[in-house]
Design an enzyme around this catalytic site. Structure first.
Site, PDB file in Angstrom:
ATOM      1  N   GLU A  41      -6.310  -9.417  -1.199  1.00 30.09           N
ATOM      2  CA  GLU A  41      -6.720 -10.762  -0.808  1.00 30.09           C
ATOM      3  C   GLU A  41      -7.456 -10.616   0.531  1.00 30.09           C
ATOM      4  OE1 GLU A  41      -3.574 -13.651  -0.363  1.00 30.09           O
ATOM      5  OE2 GLU A  41      -5.037 -15.204   0.196  1.00 30.09           O
ATOM      6  N   ARG A 277       6.394  -0.042  -2.890  1.00 29.02           N
ATOM      7  CA  ARG A 277       5.418  -0.162  -1.810  1.00 29.02           C
ATOM      8  C   ARG A 277       5.744   0.834  -0.712  1.00 29.02           C
ATOM      9  NH1 ARG A 277       4.279  -5.287  -1.200  1.00 29.02           N
ATOM     10  NH2 ARG A 277       3.564  -5.292   0.930  1.00 29.02           N
ATOM     11  N   LYS A 287       0.322  -8.130   6.526  1.00 33.96           N
ATOM     12  CA  LYS A 287      -0.914  -8.647   7.116  1.00 33.96           C
ATOM     13  C   LYS A 287      -0.632  -9.838   8.017  1.00 33.96           C
ATOM     14  CE  LYS A 287      -3.158  -8.708   3.119  1.00 33.96           C
ATOM     15  NZ  LYS A 287      -4.204  -8.958   2.130  1.00 33.96           N
TER      16      LYS A 287
END
Ligand code: ATP
Ligand code: MG
Length: 574
Positions: A41, A277, A287
């Site tokens: 994104e 992850r 982020k």
């Protein structure tokens, strides 16, 4: 290094994602094709965690002779921007991956997504719900107990279609109505309990501007993006595992509507697969929190060399090879775990050792005067550019009567096994000659200001003429020729391995106040010409690179990339 155990033995074993894909290919699912995507994104800069996803997504495409798309997953307008889009492209390219012509924006599919939402209404698979978000949560219930049906669940397709169109036309306030899938309020999987597909949100989108006031939810948009791009393997992190049944539900509906891409006679049905992850010690990887550091000016921007962002690592002096090697070594597993940042630093040192040019720099200087070396005389010695690379050659280093050496390379009262400079003790000046300390000068506080010594004129290059053993070797810079330069000593951004672990504290409490220390270093003249981004090993100190933002021709600013373990004070003269 907690995850090294999962590292594949150089090509002999596949990791589990690779194995799953191999099985799909063997079973000729999707005609045996492999098309993956990396779907960030554009709401922030990429970080080292994304590098793991990138190496898996592009790596799998390569391994199976397929291709990998780069997709801006930009269906949530709030925090997206073109600055982030550009940074993502730059970073993926820098890491060494190529998406060819396959660059996509999810927002370009808004019209198709909406059309599908209408079709779901017509087919009785979706309804417009008027519960508030709080009510919706309450009706949804908890996993162990069935949820309750919304009172709006049984609207007719016509009613739903009309309401959805009015939602799109902007007739309702933000957050009042939403479109929900009609699936199963009793499902043990909470994501199956009539999940929201569209919400009303009057936020301008960086590409579609104010064309839309309704936006699709991730769980609806993502499978549509994958399917319309003809993705075969939608690889993502473990938190999406519980969303997979919903992913498949959307794909099933698309299949019923004839929306799946057909390639070479095969209908492409994307398969979602999840992996753990990356989480690194002494680092945060969100982020949102990285943005907070930038906005609150706790760091100097997304590319601050202390940041775990790809651009921060690049500016720090990391190489793409080191990052890829790290991703290879951590492997791909199905269990979340913490990886020691030391493994990343190890991969970095390993690569820089092979490629970085060697130069001498003194960061904490004390002056040495060689009393038996003629005043005004100077000469040059040839220094190796890289002992690891036989083709790297040598370069001249000027030498004169006054030198700088590191303050901690001298001890007035030497400790046991201290083989460097001390009164009466002989040391090798790297590439130059052998030097014996005779006396020291001190200031009023007792601090040593000058070290005096004599050199052996027959030890040119640092070789003892009679073969006597000289254990210590130190680096130096000629005072007359030294260039003073700013040197930024970077360290880990956090003081604790897990800055988010203590919920009673803010991660900001664990910021390392000493993560950046700027000093003046004295470097050999060859370093003055360093090009921005050029990487060096400052002998016996560590790896440094010329900062890409603040260096100007002839006046570099050096960033410490990573320290060097000092193992070579015992190394013999070259
Ligand atoms: P963040 O939590 O940092 O905001 P995100 O998952 O929201 O990250 P996206 O831009 O959606 O960020 O991520 C793009 C892809 O990168 C996704 O497929 C995601 O699973 C993957 N990814 C993100 N963080 C990591 C990580 N730490 N390790 C491995 N893959 C990651
Ligand atoms: Mg995300």
């Amino acid at each position: 290094m907690s995850e090294t155990k999962t590292a594949p033995e150089s090509g002999t074993s596949r990791h589990f994602v690779s194995q799953l894909i191999a099985d799909d290919v063997a079973a000729a699912r999707n005609g045996g094709a492999v098309v993956t995507r990396f779907p960030p994104e554009p709401n922030g800069y990429l970080h080292i965690g994304h590098a793991k996803a990138i190496t898996i997504d592009f790596g799998m495409a390569k391994e199976f002779g397929g291709r990998c798309h780069l997709r801006m997953d930009d269906t949530n307008p709030a925090k997206e921007s073109d600055e982030y889009v550009e940074s993502i492209k730059t970073d993926v390219r820098w890491l060494g991956y190529d998406w060819g012509d396959n660059f996509y924006y999810s927002a370009n599919l808004f019209e198709q997504m909406y059309a599908m939402a209408e079709e779901l209404c017509r087919r009785g698979h979706a309804y417009v719900c008027e519960l508030t978000q709080e009510q919706w949560k309450e009706y949804r219930g908890i996993p162990t107990l069935p949820g309750r049906a919304s009172p709006f669940r049984d609207r007719t397709p016509e009613e739903n279609l009309a309401l959805l169109r009015r939602m799109r036309a902007g007739e309702f306030a933000d957050g009042t109505l939403c479109l929900r899938a009609k699936i199963d309020m009793a499902s043990p999987n909470i994501h199956f309990r009539d999940p929201v597909l569209y919400r009303i949100m009057r936020v301008a989108h960086y590409h579609t501007h104010d064309r839309w006031c309704i936006y699709p939810m991730y769980d609806f948009a993502h499978p549509i993006e994958d399917a319309l791009e003809g993705i075969t393997h939608s690889l993502c992190t473990l938190e999406f595992e519980v969303h997979r049944p919903l992913y498949d539900w959307v794909i099933d509906r698309m299949d019923e509507m004839g929306l799946l891409v057909v390639r070479e006679g095969h209908k492409i049905r994307p398969i979602q697969r999840e992996f753990a992850r990356l989480s690194l010690t002494y680092t945060i990887m969100s982020k949102r929190l990285l943005l907070q550091l930038v906005q609150e000016k706790r760091v100097a921007g997304w590319d601050d060399p202390r940041m775990p962002t790809i651009c921060g690592l690049r500016r720090r002096g990391y190489t793409p090879e080191a990052i890829r090697e790290f991703c290879e070594r951590i492997g791909v597993s199905k269990y979340n775990s913490e990886t020691d940042v030391a493994l990343l630093e190890y991969c970095l040192r390993d690569h820089l050792n092979k490629i970085a040019v060697r130069r001498m720099a003194v960061l904490d200087p004390v002056k040495v005067v060689i009393d038996n070396y003629p005043e005004g005389q100077e000469e040059t010695f040839e220094a190796q550019n890289n002992p690891e690379d036989p083709n790297a050659g040598t370069h001249p280093v000027p030498f004169s009567r006054e030198l700088y050496i590191e303050r901690d390379d001298f001890m007035e009262v030497p400790a046991k096994k201290f083989f460097r400079l001390a009164p009466g003790q002989e040391v090798r000046l790297r590439y130059a000659c052998l030097l014996t300390c005779t006396q020291v000068e001190k200031d009023d506080t007792g601090r040593i200001t000058v070290i005096h010594g004599t050199y052996d004129p027959h030890s040119r290059g640092g070789h003892a003429p009679d073969g006597r053993k000289v254990k210590g070797t130190i680096h130096w810079v000629s005072v007359r020729h030294a260039q003073p330069v700013p040197v930024r000593l970077y360290d880990r951004l956090f003081t604790v391995p897990a800055p988010l672990a203590d919920e009673s504290k803010s991660f900001l409490d664990f910021l390392n106040p000493n993560a950046l220390q700027t000093i003046t270093g004295y470097v050999e003249p060859a370093l003055a010409a360093a090009a921005p981004g050029e990487r060096f090993q400052f002998e016996r100190i560590g790896y440094f690179c010329a900062d890409t933002r603040d260096s100007v021709p002839g006046a570099p600013v050096f960033n410490r990339t990573v320290t060097l373990r000092d193992s070579w004070s015992k190394v013999a003269a070259q």
